[in-house]
Design a protein around this motif. Structure first.
Motif, mmCIF file in Angstrom:
data_model
loop_
_atom_site.group_PDB
_atom_site.id
_atom_site.type_symbol
_atom_site.label_atom_id
_atom_site.label_comp_id
_atom_site.label_asym_id
_atom_site.label_seq_id
_atom_site.Cartn_x
_atom_site.Cartn_y
_atom_site.Cartn_z
ATOM 1 N N LEU A 147 0.843 -1.194 0.000
ATOM 2 C CA LEU A 147 0.000 0.000 0.000
ATOM 3 C C LEU A 147 0.877 1.243 0.000
ATOM 4 O O LEU A 147 1.939 1.264 0.641
ATOM 5 C CB LEU A 147 -0.894 0.018 1.237
ATOM 6 C CG LEU A 147 -1.962 -1.068 1.375
ATOM 7 C CD1 LEU A 147 -2.691 -0.902 2.702
ATOM 8 C CD2 LEU A 147 -2.939 -1.025 0.220
ATOM 9 N N GLU B 106 -2.695 5.316 0.887
ATOM 10 C CA GLU B 106 -3.655 4.221 1.033
ATOM 11 C C GLU B 106 -3.624 3.663 2.454
ATOM 12 O O GLU B 106 -4.672 3.350 3.029
ATOM 13 C CB GLU B 106 -3.327 3.112 0.033
ATOM 14 C CG GLU B 106 -3.620 3.460 -1.422
ATOM 15 C CD GLU B 106 -3.071 2.429 -2.387
ATOM 16 O OE1 GLU B 106 -3.737 2.179 -3.400
ATOM 17 O OE2 GLU B 106 -1.969 1.876 -2.119
ATOM 18 N N GLU C 236 -5.408 6.052 4.738
ATOM 19 C CA GLU C 236 -6.865 5.978 4.559
ATOM 20 C C GLU C 236 -7.436 4.761 5.280
ATOM 21 O O GLU C 236 -8.472 4.846 5.946
ATOM 22 C CB GLU C 236 -7.188 5.903 3.068
ATOM 23 C CG GLU C 236 -8.685 5.862 2.775
ATOM 24 C CD GLU C 236 -8.996 5.829 1.292
ATOM 25 O OE1 GLU C 236 -10.195 5.744 0.954
ATOM 26 O OE2 GLU C 236 -8.048 5.879 0.478
ATOM 27 N N ARG C 237 -6.753 3.622 5.175
ATOM 28 C CA ARG C 237 -7.218 2.422 5.875
ATOM 29 C C ARG C 237 -7.135 2.607 7.382
ATOM 30 O O ARG C 237 -8.014 2.141 8.120
ATOM 31 C CB ARG C 237 -6.408 1.202 5.440
ATOM 32 C CG ARG C 237 -6.701 0.745 4.023
ATOM 33 C CD ARG C 237 -6.264 -0.685 3.829
ATOM 34 N NE ARG C 237 -6.497 -1.150 2.480
ATOM 35 C CZ ARG C 237 -6.814 -2.402 2.153
ATOM 36 N NH1 ARG C 237 -6.951 -3.303 3.107
ATOM 37 N NH2 ARG C 237 -7.004 -2.746 0.904
#
Length: 436
Positions: A70, A74, A77-78
């Motif tokens: 990732l 990303e 965001e997770r």
């Protein structure tokens, strides 16, 4: 090396061995499993199950299939979306104080097996980097083989993996213990907390320790949930007291904080794209949604029947892909149907006057006595179509227009179904109470 013929590998025996001896034994067990030979000792059941999955899935025993890491954006965001972010202090407090001295690291992964957080002894972190065990990495079992993150996600229970119990040989210097963390509200799997390090530093009690901390995290999530509902209830109380009709107050995930004029339920599924204004809520019918701090007030639109729906389109024209679309004054929403639910809605669409549980049981099974099964299935259907369906008898509401789209070929109507009433419909025959 001690004679281990006929023994079953277990955590206590591995831990009692010298690390080199334990590694030798486990490598022999793994080699025998790969070759289909009789092993020097039987692998633990959870490891044997994982190895069978790896062999069936074509995972290479000496080379894992690295997936894309990732990006930082990303990963962030997770992290932001993960409920585990809220319990990081609990995980850190329960695990980190002992990690440096034990030469371990802690990792927290989401339900996809992506590593989102990682902390611990600096030298072990560097070893983990060489193994690809870094933030953003994918440690799904199907990608990297048997491991404390991915295997715990598949097994949905705590798992400890020692040395050559890892299916992929490049991980044999590593040992890990992972425990799933679930959402205490509905049991949904949120991710895994894992403690990893060299074989020589691991202890048989590690898994119990990690599992206990995971349970503490779940307890913290439950407490936070109850506290947020209590805050929402306090805000909503004066509003509900002034409300003349029926209403319900829910949090952003649909968990109920308070109701008026209705029987309380734990949760009301909210449709996608939920926004203020008039909205169709499957379990309630048409509502006016008003935002509250930490949730929503849903005022139920009353039109004399409890629903503002005007039309339902039941589309059974495509084999294996059936749906029901509800059209109301505020818009429309669709629901994909399981085979059983497609059968039930078809029978109700064909019976405007309604059917009792015994009649539907005869329609479905040729046996009017199987009413418990029918009522259970209709209860599931009404979770989605509560504002459209009524009961006693079961039927579509009187003011709802139902359009049934059949396949062009009558023989293609719900071809999976062996229900007597559906079979008769495919043959062009009907029963009393059903529309020919």
């Amino acid at each position: 090396m001690a004679d281990t013929t006929g023994m079953t590998v277990d955590v206590a025996r591995i831990s009692a061995m010298h690390p080199r001896e334990a590694t030798r034994l486990l490598k022999g067990v793994r080699a025998a499993a790969l070759a289909g030979d009789r092993p020097p000792a039987a692998p633990r059941p959870e490891i044997a199950e994982s190895w069978r999955r790896m062999l069936a899935g074509g995972v290479h025993p000496d080379r894992d299939a690295r997936s894309r890491m990732l990006s930082a954006a990303e990963t962030e965001e997770r992290r932001h979306d993960s409920p585990l972010r809220e319990v990081l202090p609990v995980l850190r407090e329960g695990l980190l104080p002992a990690l440096d001295g034990a030469l371990h690291i802690m990792v927290v992964a989401d339900s996809d097996g992506r590593l989102l957080w990682r902390e611990g002894h600096s030298s072990i972190l560097r070893k983990a980097d060489r193994l690809g065990f870094g933030v953003g990495a994918d440690w799904d079992e199907a990608v990297v083989g048997t491991n404390g993150v991915g295997t715990a996600l598949v097994a949905r229970r705590p798992v400890q993996v020692f040395s050559a119990e890892h299916f992929v040989s490049s991980h044999h210097d590593w040992t890990c213990a992972g425990a799933p963390v679930r959402d205490p509200r509905d049991g949904r799997l949120l991710g895994v907390v894992d403690v990893s390090g060299p074989l020589a530093t691991m202890h048989p009690a590690t898994l119990a320790w990690v599992s206990s901390v995971a349970r503490l995290a779940e307890r913290e999530l439950r407490i936070r949930h109850l506290e947020s509902l209590e805050r929402l209830r306090t805000v909503a109380a004066p509003l509900l007291a002034r409300l003349s009709g029926h209403g319900v107050v829910v949090d952003p995930q649909g968990w109920t904080a308070a109701v008026t004029g209705l029987a309380p339920v734990d949760r009301i599924p909210l449709p996608k794209g939920f926004a203020p204004g008039r909205v169709w809520v499957p379990q309630l019918g048409e509502c006016v949604a008003e935002p509250l701090p930490g949730g929503w007030l849903l005022r139920i639109v009353q039109d004399g029947t409890g629903t503002a729906a005007t039309r339902v389109v039941l589309d059974l024209s495509r084999s294996g892909s059936w749906s029901a679309t509800v059209y109301g004054s505020s818009g429309s929403w669709s629901q994909e149907l399981s085979p059983r639910h497609a059968e039930l809605l078809f029978l109700l669409a064909e019976s405007p006057r309604g059917r009792s549980a015994a009649e539907l049981s005869a329609d479905l099974f040729g046996d009017p006595a199987r009413t418990v099964t029918v009522r259970a299935e209709l209860s599931r259907v009404r979770r989605h179509f509560g504002g459209v369906l009524t009961h006693r008898p079961y039927r579509f509401a009187e003011d709802v227009e139902v359009e049934l789209i059949r396949p062009e070929d009558p023989a293609a109507l719900l071809p999976h179904s062996t229900a007597p009433a559906v079979v008769r419909a495919r043959l062009g025959r009907s029963e009393p109470g059903m529309v020919p």
